[in-house]
Write an enzyme that holds these catalytic residues in place. Structure first.
Site, PDB file in Angstrom:
ATOM      1  N   ASP A  67       0.824  -1.212   0.000  1.00  0.00           N
ATOM      2  CA  ASP A  67       0.000   0.000   0.000  1.00  0.00           C
ATOM      3  C   ASP A  67       0.858   1.262   0.000  1.00  0.00           C
ATOM      4  O   ASP A  67       2.072   1.208   0.184  1.00  0.00           O
ATOM      5  CB  ASP A  67      -0.973  -0.006   1.195  1.00  0.00           C
ATOM      6  N   ASN A 136      -7.916  -2.277  13.845  1.00  0.00           N
ATOM      7  CA  ASN A 136      -9.290  -2.660  13.492  1.00  0.00           C
ATOM      8  C   ASN A 136      -9.336  -3.933  12.636  1.00  0.00           C
ATOM      9  O   ASN A 136     -10.368  -4.263  12.074  1.00  0.00           O
ATOM     10  CB  ASN A 136      -9.983  -1.506  12.749  1.00  0.00           C
ATOM     11  N   HIS A 138      -7.533  -4.466   9.886  1.00  0.00           N
ATOM     12  CA  HIS A 138      -7.276  -4.294   8.448  1.00  0.00           C
ATOM     13  C   HIS A 138      -5.958  -4.962   8.063  1.00  0.00           C
ATOM     14  O   HIS A 138      -5.066  -5.150   8.887  1.00  0.00           O
ATOM     15  CB  HIS A 138      -7.322  -2.814   8.028  1.00  0.00           C
ATOM     16  N   GLU A 143      -9.897  -1.861   4.769  1.00  0.00           N
ATOM     17  CA  GLU A 143     -10.576  -1.517   6.010  1.00  0.00           C
ATOM     18  C   GLU A 143     -11.854  -2.339   6.184  1.00  0.00           C
ATOM     19  O   GLU A 143     -12.468  -2.766   5.192  1.00  0.00           O
ATOM     20  CB  GLU A 143     -10.953  -0.025   5.974  1.00  0.00           C
TER      21      GLU A 143
END
Ligand code: GLP
Length: 241
Positions: A67, A136, A138, A143
């Site tokens: 990413d 979270n 991810h 996400e």
């Protein structure tokens, strides 16, 4: 999912580096999928050490990063391009032409994502994909959501991610709200996956990933459907297992 719990962050870095090094030794033309964040820093340092000691040759290796933030120049100290050079590429004999990082400054983002996928394909696919995990759940910047994208795409970062990553910036306002990320399909296509997690702030995400149900609300939980996924966690990240 093969879950290994190690005592410390140093052990995690050592074990992860051993797995990456074994891949490269067995295939000098290995294609590696690489991650950023604080978690793999130790692994990169160990790999750089192996290279310094002439224990590993990266000259035939191709890399694809997971990413990149949108809106940060490559020279920005928080861009993943900058991170990868500072922590890894500048310390090993990797051929710069074999380094691939999503191009977030491109005018045509859709095209640049499509080209990224094409390059992965042309390289013969990823042999070993290294992953960290967000608080979270991810992976990359995929996400939690009702549905997840398959291929490399532009994504809006979740509030938790902006909050968590603000520690790297002068203020929260400086954290980009968008990023390019490989999709879940790009990740799941890798022949092998290595997920790393360290510290107590990852304990909940690791519990949901390892012991919870498979759900797009915890993208890392989809890794249960991968046939060769190793998870290395230190004691703190494994606290709720
Ligand atoms: C970022 C990256 C992820 C990384 C995660 C965890 O948001 N996009 O690829 O795995 O954060 O980072 P850290 O290792 O710093 O906790």
């Amino acid at each position: 999912m093969d879950v290994r719990i190690v005592d410390s962050y140093d052990d995690l870095s050592e074990k992860a580096a051993e797995i990456v090094a074994a891949e490269v030794k067995q295939n000098r033309r290995a294609v590696l999928g690489l991650a950023t964040g604080s978690t793999p820093e130790g692994m990169y340092a160990v790999l750089a050490g192996y290279h310094r000691d002439n224990k590993i040759d990266f000259s035939g290796v191709t890399t694809f990063n997971l990413d990149e933030y949108a809106g940060l120049s490559r020279e920005h100290s928080q861009s993943y391009y900058y991170y990868m050079h500072r922590h890894f590429f500048d310390h090993v004999n990797i051929d710069p032409r074999r380094i691939n990082i999503p191009e977030s400054s491109s005018e045509d983002v859709v095209r640049s994502c499509r080209e990224y996928e094409q390059k992965i394909k042309e390289a013969g696919g990823i042999d070993l994909q290294v992953l960290g995990i967000g608080v979270n759940g991810h992976i990359g910047f995929n996400e939690p959501a009702d549905s997840l994208d398959v291929y490399t795409h532009l994504v809006e970062l979740a509030e938790e991610t902006i909050e968590a990553n603000s520690r790297f910036f002068n203020s929260r306002d400086e954290v980009p709200h968008q990023a390019l990320t490989m999709g879940m399909g790009s990740i799941m296509h890798a022949a092998k996956i290595l997920l790393l997690a360290s510290g107590k702030n990852k304990a909940r995400a690791i519990q949901k990933t390892v012991s919870g149900k498979i759900t797009t609300a915890v993208p890392a939980s989809l890794l249960h459907m991968h046939c060769s996924c190793t998870v290395i966690v230190d004691r703190e990240a494994a606290a709720l297992l």
